[in-house]
Write a protein that holds these residues in place. Structure first.
Motif, PDB file in Angstrom:
ATOM      1  N   THR A   1      38.135 -15.595 -22.449  1.00  0.00           N
ATOM      2  CA  THR A   1      37.918 -16.625 -21.430  1.00  0.00           C
ATOM      3  C   THR A   1      39.027 -16.461 -20.394  1.00  0.00           C
ATOM      4  OG1 THR A   1      37.177 -18.092 -23.207  1.00  0.00           O
ATOM      5  CG2 THR A   1      37.621 -19.118 -21.065  1.00  0.00           C
ATOM      6  N   VAL A   2      38.689 -16.678 -19.136  1.00  0.00           N
ATOM      7  CA  VAL A   2      39.717 -16.567 -18.090  1.00  0.00           C
ATOM      8  C   VAL A   2      39.753 -17.871 -17.300  1.00  0.00           C
ATOM      9  CG1 VAL A   2      40.541 -15.292 -16.085  1.00  0.00           C
ATOM     10  CG2 VAL A   2      39.365 -14.072 -17.939  1.00  0.00           C
ATOM     11  N   LEU A   3      40.894 -18.514 -17.323  1.00  0.00           N
ATOM     12  CA  LEU A   3      41.056 -19.760 -16.571  1.00  0.00           C
ATOM     13  C   LEU A   3      41.799 -19.470 -15.269  1.00  0.00           C
ATOM     14  CD1 LEU A   3      41.997 -21.888 -19.655  1.00  0.00           C
ATOM     15  CD2 LEU A   3      39.914 -22.113 -18.300  1.00  0.00           C
ATOM     16  N   ARG A   4      41.461 -20.285 -14.273  1.00  0.00           N
ATOM     17  CA  ARG A   4      42.022 -20.062 -12.941  1.00  0.00           C
ATOM     18  C   ARG A   4      42.824 -21.259 -12.496  1.00  0.00           C
ATOM     19  NH1 ARG A   4      36.666 -18.637  -9.431  1.00  0.00           N
ATOM     20  NH2 ARG A   4      35.885 -16.860 -10.638  1.00  0.00           N
ATOM     21  N   PRO A   5      44.132 -21.260 -12.734  1.00  0.00           N
ATOM     22  CA  PRO A   5      44.954 -22.317 -12.137  1.00  0.00           C
ATOM     23  C   PRO A   5      44.888 -22.183 -10.613  1.00  0.00           C
ATOM     24  CG  PRO A   5      46.234 -20.955 -13.662  1.00  0.00           C
ATOM     25  CD  PRO A   5      44.924 -20.275 -13.452  1.00  0.00           C
ATOM     26  N   ARG A   6      45.358 -23.197  -9.913  1.00  0.00           N
ATOM     27  CA  ARG A   6      45.398 -23.042  -8.459  1.00  0.00           C
ATOM     28  C   ARG A   6      46.245 -21.817  -8.131  1.00  0.00           C
ATOM     29  NH1 ARG A   6      48.794 -28.449  -6.659  1.00  0.00           N
ATOM     30  NH2 ARG A   6      50.716 -28.070  -7.832  1.00  0.00           N
ATOM     31  N   SER A   7      45.917 -21.146  -7.059  1.00  0.00           N
ATOM     32  CA  SER A   7      46.613 -19.900  -6.734  1.00  0.00           C
ATOM     33  C   SER A   7      47.912 -20.186  -6.012  1.00  0.00           C
ATOM     34  CB  SER A   7      45.719 -19.005  -5.878  1.00  0.00           C
ATOM     35  OG  SER A   7      44.620 -18.559  -6.637  1.00  0.00           O
ATOM     36  N   SER A   8      48.831 -19.273  -6.189  1.00  0.00           N
ATOM     37  CA  SER A   8      50.131 -19.408  -5.545  1.00  0.00           C
ATOM     38  C   SER A   8      50.020 -19.159  -4.054  1.00  0.00           C
ATOM     39  CB  SER A   8      51.112 -18.407  -6.161  1.00  0.00           C
ATOM     40  OG  SER A   8      52.320 -18.417  -5.443  1.00  0.00           O
ATOM     41  N   ALA A   9      50.781 -19.922  -3.298  1.00  0.00           N
ATOM     42  CA  ALA A   9      50.884 -19.659  -1.862  1.00  0.00           C
ATOM     43  C   ALA A   9      51.501 -18.291  -1.611  1.00  0.00           C
ATOM     44  CB  ALA A   9      51.722 -20.747  -1.190  1.00  0.00           C
ATOM     45  N   GLY A  10      52.152 -17.742  -2.622  1.00  0.00           N
ATOM     46  CA  GLY A  10      52.776 -16.438  -2.471  1.00  0.00           C
ATOM     47  C   GLY A  10      51.818 -15.287  -2.715  1.00  0.00           C
ATOM     48  N   ALA A  11      50.584 -15.577  -3.121  1.00  0.00           N
ATOM     49  CA  ALA A  11      49.604 -14.524  -3.373  1.00  0.00           C
ATOM     50  C   ALA A  11      48.822 -14.244  -2.096  1.00  0.00           C
ATOM     51  CB  ALA A  11      48.657 -14.949  -4.492  1.00  0.00           C
ATOM     52  N   PRO A  12      48.348 -12.999  -1.920  1.00  0.00           N
ATOM     53  CA  PRO A  12      47.524 -12.703  -0.742  1.00  0.00           C
ATOM     54  C   PRO A  12      46.283 -13.588  -0.719  1.00  0.00           C
ATOM     55  CG  PRO A  12      48.151 -10.679  -1.885  1.00  0.00           C
ATOM     56  CD  PRO A  12      48.558 -11.825  -2.761  1.00  0.00           C
ATOM     57  N   GLU A  13      45.832 -13.891   0.458  1.00  0.00           N
ATOM     58  CA  GLU A  13      44.609 -14.676   0.675  1.00  0.00           C
ATOM     59  C   GLU A  13      43.477 -14.153  -0.202  1.00  0.00           C
ATOM     60  OE1 GLU A  13      44.432 -17.199   2.845  1.00  0.00           O
ATOM     61  OE2 GLU A  13      42.297 -17.577   2.482  1.00  0.00           O
ATOM     62  N   GLY A  14      42.873 -15.052  -0.961  1.00  0.00           N
ATOM     63  CA  GLY A  14      41.695 -14.667  -1.724  1.00  0.00           C
ATOM     64  C   GLY A  14      41.976 -14.141  -3.118  1.00  0.00           C
ATOM     65  N   LEU A  15      43.213 -13.819  -3.417  1.00  0.00           N
ATOM     66  CA  LEU A  15      43.531 -13.312  -4.755  1.00  0.00           C
ATOM     67  C   LEU A  15      43.736 -14.483  -5.710  1.00  0.00           C
ATOM     68  CD1 LEU A  15      44.084 -10.534  -6.178  1.00  0.00           C
ATOM     69  CD2 LEU A  15      46.504 -11.094  -5.983  1.00  0.00           C
ATOM     70  N   LEU A  16      43.029 -14.465  -6.826  1.00  0.00           N
ATOM     71  CA  LEU A  16      43.209 -15.499  -7.848  1.00  0.00           C
ATOM     72  C   LEU A  16      44.440 -15.121  -8.666  1.00  0.00           C
ATOM     73  CD1 LEU A  16      39.488 -15.865  -8.927  1.00  0.00           C
ATOM     74  CD2 LEU A  16      40.797 -17.430  -7.485  1.00  0.00           C
ATOM     75  N   ASP A  17      45.543 -15.735  -8.342  1.00  0.00           N
ATOM     76  CA  ASP A  17      46.808 -15.356  -8.962  1.00  0.00           C
ATOM     77  C   ASP A  17      47.693 -16.592  -9.003  1.00  0.00           C
ATOM     78  OD1 ASP A  17      48.919 -13.774  -9.967  1.00  0.00           O
ATOM     79  OD2 ASP A  17      49.663 -13.390  -7.944  1.00  0.00           O
TER      80      ASP A  17
END
Lengths: 343, 343, 343, 343
Positions: free
Chosen positions: A194-210
């Protein structure tokens, strides 16, 4: 110990050049006799100053250079299947960088081809199996003194992701290391992901789920959770805590030097996996050279390469669907019986 | 600072007796003037040697003892609703041990009753909010220097569970502390909860699902994971790592003394929450006495008590169903605006 | 427990004001009934908003205020001898901040005066004896499980020294804490002291010998070394490692929170002894109030105050001479038999 | 990189056999072509299974075996002077295990002989200079960001001493590592040494002064203190803290894995220097082989070997006399200018 092992290195990029240096300067008992890269200039540059190394643009041609007794594959993953089959055709032992083959269908073809050969030729470059901390952790788990493992808590952080890094690559490139480590530490297979997606970091490139948070459930009910965060900003940090029935064991908080200065006590965090796992790479290649010179094949097998690919594929589907996704592995050929516990 | 605060303590069991000792011996500005317990002998024993303390078997009777200016509720959770309403009827400030009220419906009745009063009287005994490490962690998060939090990794381990401890109680008793801590640290509400069941430890009683792995997703996309393991065998261990956009902060690996002797370097792990959080309990009661003497109500509110109950209920449903379960909270009365960030 | 203890506080400076706050707000069972300071405005300010506190400019006058049942001496060290003798004359129990009396001759007069009284009235404010880490260390040593102690390695670092701090004060002010701690941990007396002078830090004021390295040899052959560095620049750091026959125990590397951000993992170092030992001060005063209300005198005795002064004086001579200097203590009155191990 | 280096190994005992294995199996670019040991059977056993290795009973005879391009001296210290002079006579580069020559007079003869040759041939096996932690520490000191070093606090503990270990050997065998490390880290020479004798451990053999506390004062006023405790009972522990004007840096508390189980959190302490410094030995020999193949001599020089011997001799005199003892070094030949900072 027999004669010096002649190695053909396929791929002269960053990793290939590093392995050429390692074989030439660090590891005893081997020498590079051929290098293949579609970019012949790059290949020549990687062996500059070394006499008697043949440079080729085709992998197969490099394997046919006289004196080649083994192959180290460090080319891009897409080229691995053809290179592995060429090595099999010549009966050459192989150390293949991960991923063995990027998709599980291709990986399964390698497993089947090797099974038809009836003997192992392939070792996959999962370098964590050669890291001192991971080996201590496995040793404690195997000793049984903490009881059965129940959970693994893993963290995998990079400073930043390279250009073009996709959300799927957090699973099938980064987490593939934890997939293999979990299989190796536990000695059995994942059953669902299973893969959960926390909110993405502002430090990640646009669109990357990170970051992402990946959950593996094994066939025996062990739960493995992995924080993967490839734009953490601060360093390359790999941790693993095994929670067992009678205690826990944790690696990855190593501190070699504590500096106290204005503001606090500080430990360095390595910025790069080549720093963190430098010794593991050396040990891996040394172990491969030693075993190969003895006529042995040890370490992670083609089955391990296939299983990592299959679990990672299920992981990418789980990322896309948001749902718990079963892992389905092909039947394991008898050639690979027990090799999850290899080493 | 005004005169000494007269306190009625409801419940003279383990926790009640400890609070009586604390009010009498540790915390300045208060004294125990009444104790209520259905078991009058137990109440008398808890105040042995103290002059001028009225002993009652009914909570309401204790509240009516002359000189009572505030109430500390340490009776079993089932008795809390009635006690709280009795305090409200008399306008008495309350420190209420967790759970405020065991079920969310009852908890909501308390919220509504206090909202009708139009002023806060209730502080809930979530002692982690008074722990030095947790307060440092909150201070770092609130400073913004690590960016927004993205994940919280939590660990909650006990040596062993008491008789009668059920699988649901891992969620609604143990994890309720992490539910409140996460709400307090993050300043917003959980939106969904999932409970995963790793294989159970051989050290857990027959039939108890232990450990469990609880996942909270907040309304703003923060992911909170909690390992809860109440028969870990080795100690009382509470850890929390906040992973933020620009760094992480971790508490719970405190070591006060390192002993090196045959076999290794060793740090003690506390065996009990009363040891680990001893200072937090002192600080909590001191803060409550100080605020009450000033006519203030601070700390965790009835809303916090309700929210913890509602999230825990969703968690128990998630445990039973195996599915991701939405958390549904009643509208928050204006009286509690912003109190998730209280303190 | 009997009635609330009325305390006269002598000295309303930084430390005195802090103790007034502590008695009023933190510690149960006592209240301030009189304050003396030559600067009456300062005394009035320290008790602003508190009703019923008598303010005096003379120590003796404060002791005579009705309701005074005990004395807390926080005036400058030069005033201590007279204050202690005044308390003895009235039979009042005393908590006296360190140094008990600045010179050993005066300290010995106090010891002799108390011995003539035939009962202990004095507790000296060596707060490390009340610190959790030091108490754990003593507990491990006293348990005997590490064998006999052979060496203590101590570190005592401050951010910077206040104006007017002299080279001798590194020994007789800073290291006096380690002198007492060593006596208390070991339970016997120092016999000789040597002070070594490493090159001085560019961060130290012109002419100040900082750092220094102080060596105590005890009458039973234990070696205690102390790095004292009062202009370390980075924090207030107190460490102690006891090296024993079967292991070592180390305190002072406590970390409550680890923050990982760009550049490394970081722990805060407290900047000030009031931060590092805040809880120790609370516990010290609480223990004194509790014991006094029971009619007991515990903790560091006048003998401990004298011994610290005598060893520190030998240390200053050793600093000046550069030579190993014997410590000579007066005979210990029977009243203090065994009190090095007090508590 | 030129051809494979043929090495003559002198001494086939524990250390010699380990180096033979290292040259053959671990380190690239070299092979053992001759082994000398007075015990020919032991020499033959050390090279069992290796073809083409000449076995001799005389060191000089081994040096004359065709193909010998360098010498690794791992024979007892008494044999080193003759072996070094034989290597000098043949112009062969040497890696010489410590001690270079046991007494400083003999060590000075080596220095003078090499100075007459006019070029360096000798590298001394001070393996700590190749340890990752020590190198990080040196790197921090050399960076200047912590200001000038003022003190080094060192700890050197073994589980137990071998039979025949004398009180003097704590200084001239064990502490000689700290002597070299201090010279290397600081880049200048010791000027005086004092040895203090705490009471001896009941765990030490009858008559052995263990632990000892060694103080080095350098010509620039840095103070180096060393706890040496060779019967500590619990492990091999090497620590070093450099206290500088603007901060401190500490190595030796490395923890690779933390195991939490009943009773506490635990880290392993290595039991043996071959475990602790395994990688350092590999790096040392690798660096020597690499440099030698390039025609270079790097690392610790014969001067370093001499200086360590001279300081250790002063240390033994200090142990015997109980007094501070000046260190007197011969003039440093120009050949060795600056080599304390070598590497």
């Amino acid at each position: 110990m027999s004669q010096v092992l002649g190695v053909a290195v396929l791929g002269a990029g960053h990793m290939g050049a590093d392995h050429i240096r390692r074989l030439d300067r660090v590891v005893s008992g081997a020498r590079v006799v051929a290098v293949a890269d579609p970019d012949a200039d790059r290949a020549r540059e990687a062996v500059a100053g070394r006499a008697g190394v043949a440079v080729r643009t085709e992998a197969a041609a490099a394997l046919d250079v006289p004196g080649v007794g083994a192959v180290l594959i460090a080319s891009p993953g897409e080229a691995h299947e053809e290179a592995l089959l060429a090595a099999f055709a010549r009966g050459l032992p192989v150390l293949c960088e991960k991923p063995m083959v990027p998709d599980s269908a291709g990986a399964l073809r390698i497993v089947e081809a090797e099974a038809r050969l009836g003997r192992r030729l392939t070792q996959i470059g999962f370098m964590r199996r050669h890291d001192t901390e991971y080996r201590r952790l496995k040793s404690v788990l195997d000793s049984g003194k903490l009881g059965r493992p129940l959970m693994l808590h893993c963290v995998h952080r990079n400073v930043s992701s390279p250009p073009g890094f996709t959300s799927a690559m957090l699973v099938n490139s980064s987490v593939s290391h934890e997939i293999d480590a979990a299989r190796w530490l536990l000695g059995h297979e994942p059953a669902a992901v299973t893969v959960l997606r926390p909110r993405s970091s502002a430090g990640a490139p646009e669109g990357l789920l990170d970051p992402q948070f990946v959950l593996l459930e094994t066939e025996r009910g062990v739960l493995v959770d992995v924080e993967v965060f490839v734009n953490s900003g601060f360093g390359y940090q790999v941790r693993c805590e095994a929670v067992c029935e009678a205690g826990s064991a944790r690696i990855g908080d190593d501190h070699a030097m504590v500096v106290t200065a204005a503001g606090g006590a500080r430990e360095e965090v390595p910025q790069d996996y080549l720093v963190r796992f430098a010794d593991a790479y050396d040990r891996e290649v040394r172990a491969w050279v030693d075993a190969t010179r003895r006529g042995l094949v040890t370490g992670a097998s083609a089955w391990d390469g296939y299983a990592a690919a299959a679990v990672a594929e299920a992981g990418v589907r789980a990322l896309e669907s948001g749902a718990r996704t079963a892992v389905s592995l092909a039947p394991r050929p008898g050639l690979y019986a027990g090799t999850a516990e290899a080493e």
